[in-house]
Design an enzyme around this catalytic site. Sequence first.
Site, short mmCIF file in Angstrom:
data_model
loop_
_atom_site.label_atom_id
_atom_site.label_comp_id
_atom_site.label_asym_id
_atom_site.label_seq_id
_atom_site.Cartn_x
_atom_site.Cartn_y
_atom_site.Cartn_z
CG HIS A 48 2.75 -0.45 5.72
ND1 HIS A 48 2.17 0.56 4.98
CD2 HIS A 48 3.11 -1.41 4.85
CE1 HIS A 48 2.18 0.21 3.69
NE2 HIS A 48 2.74 -0.97 3.58
O1 RIB Z 1 -1.10 -3.36 4.46
C1 RIB Z 1 0.09 -3.30 5.20
C2 RIB Z 1 0.04 -4.25 6.34
O2 RIB Z 1 -0.16 -5.58 5.85
C3 RIB Z 1 1.36 -4.32 7.14
O3 RIB Z 1 1.09 -4.59 8.49
C4 RIB Z 1 2.07 -5.47 6.52
O4 RIB Z 1 2.98 -6.11 7.41
C5 RIB Z 1 0.93 -6.39 6.22
O5 RIB Z 1 0.62 -7.09 7.42
#
Ligand code: RIB
Length: 321
Positions: free
Chosen positions: A246
């Site tokens: 992500h």
């Molecule tokens: O939902 C994904 C996010 O939550 C990403 O930033 C991961 O690192 C967690 O922080």
Amino acid sequence: MRRKLILDVDTGTDDAVAIMLAALHPSLELLAVTTVNGNVEVQYCTENSLKTLDFIGRGDIPVYQGCPKPLVRPDFPVPRSLKKDDGIHIKTLPLPPAVSSKQDKNAVEFLIETFRNATDDIVLVPVGPLTNIAAAITADPDFVKNVPEIVIMGGAHYTGNVTPAAEFNVWADPEAAAIVFSAGFAKLTLVPLDATFQALVTGEQAKALEDLGSNAGIAASRFIAQRIKGYDATQPMKVSGAAPVHDAVCVAYLVRPDLLETRHVNIVVETQGMHTVGRTVIDVNRRGNNEPNGHVAFGAQADIFIDMLMTVFQGGRRDHD
Ligand code: RIB
Ligand code: CA
């Protein structure tokens, strides 16, 4: 001129990939990393960030520790999805211990002072819960005006990951997220799960990263393989043996805006709903009365993303030649 940015992280395996991409990309200048409570407690986020930077030879980039708890909620309730240790994030990343130390100044104070005194544009890239950002907004009435652009990893329109309705970063501190989305940033881009789930990295691609032989390639491969194992076990993607990374998608977007397909819409955050707390309510059909306040990414080009990782992660320190 390289684009200047500050990453606000809860390192985290994908945060670590984002830090490496920002620190090694020739078109970017990572000025600093600020840490916040999220995937793991903030002191572990700090240590993980320090050792990630040291491992790739960028221990010169300062790390500032921030908020240890959500703004309002004494501690967020642990839902079923977090009770299981999904292995996607662990307290200490599998890297040699850090040799660098965190800065003495608190992250929130650093953010306020840096954007107040900036002479060039700096993009703020929060990829964890938005506690530090909301604290800066609350402490300094000029903070929002001083930040020319903010690119946030978080939220979800189609489905959540920590509850059916909510994505983790927003769910972990919904009051902070509500403050950030309603603050009036001049240019706010949101990269939700709807986009990051389209930029999956496969096990084969993780192996190709390892074969680069650089510390960054080896580390990225290790973190992504861990993510794939966790996702396959707890929330398999449409492509098994693959996982989203992500936070690194937000960094890649700074260099290649064509990576994401965005729409200018209104985003608000649910902070009360028994079943929906932490949901980003994204008004894709202009059903509400609120004006658009952000550019939300609904599409992502996986090939642009993986090609960038493969190219950039050839750089940095090499301990295995
Ligand atoms: O939902 C994904 C996010 O939550 C990403 O930033 C991961 O690192 C967690 O922080
Ligand atoms: Ca994160």
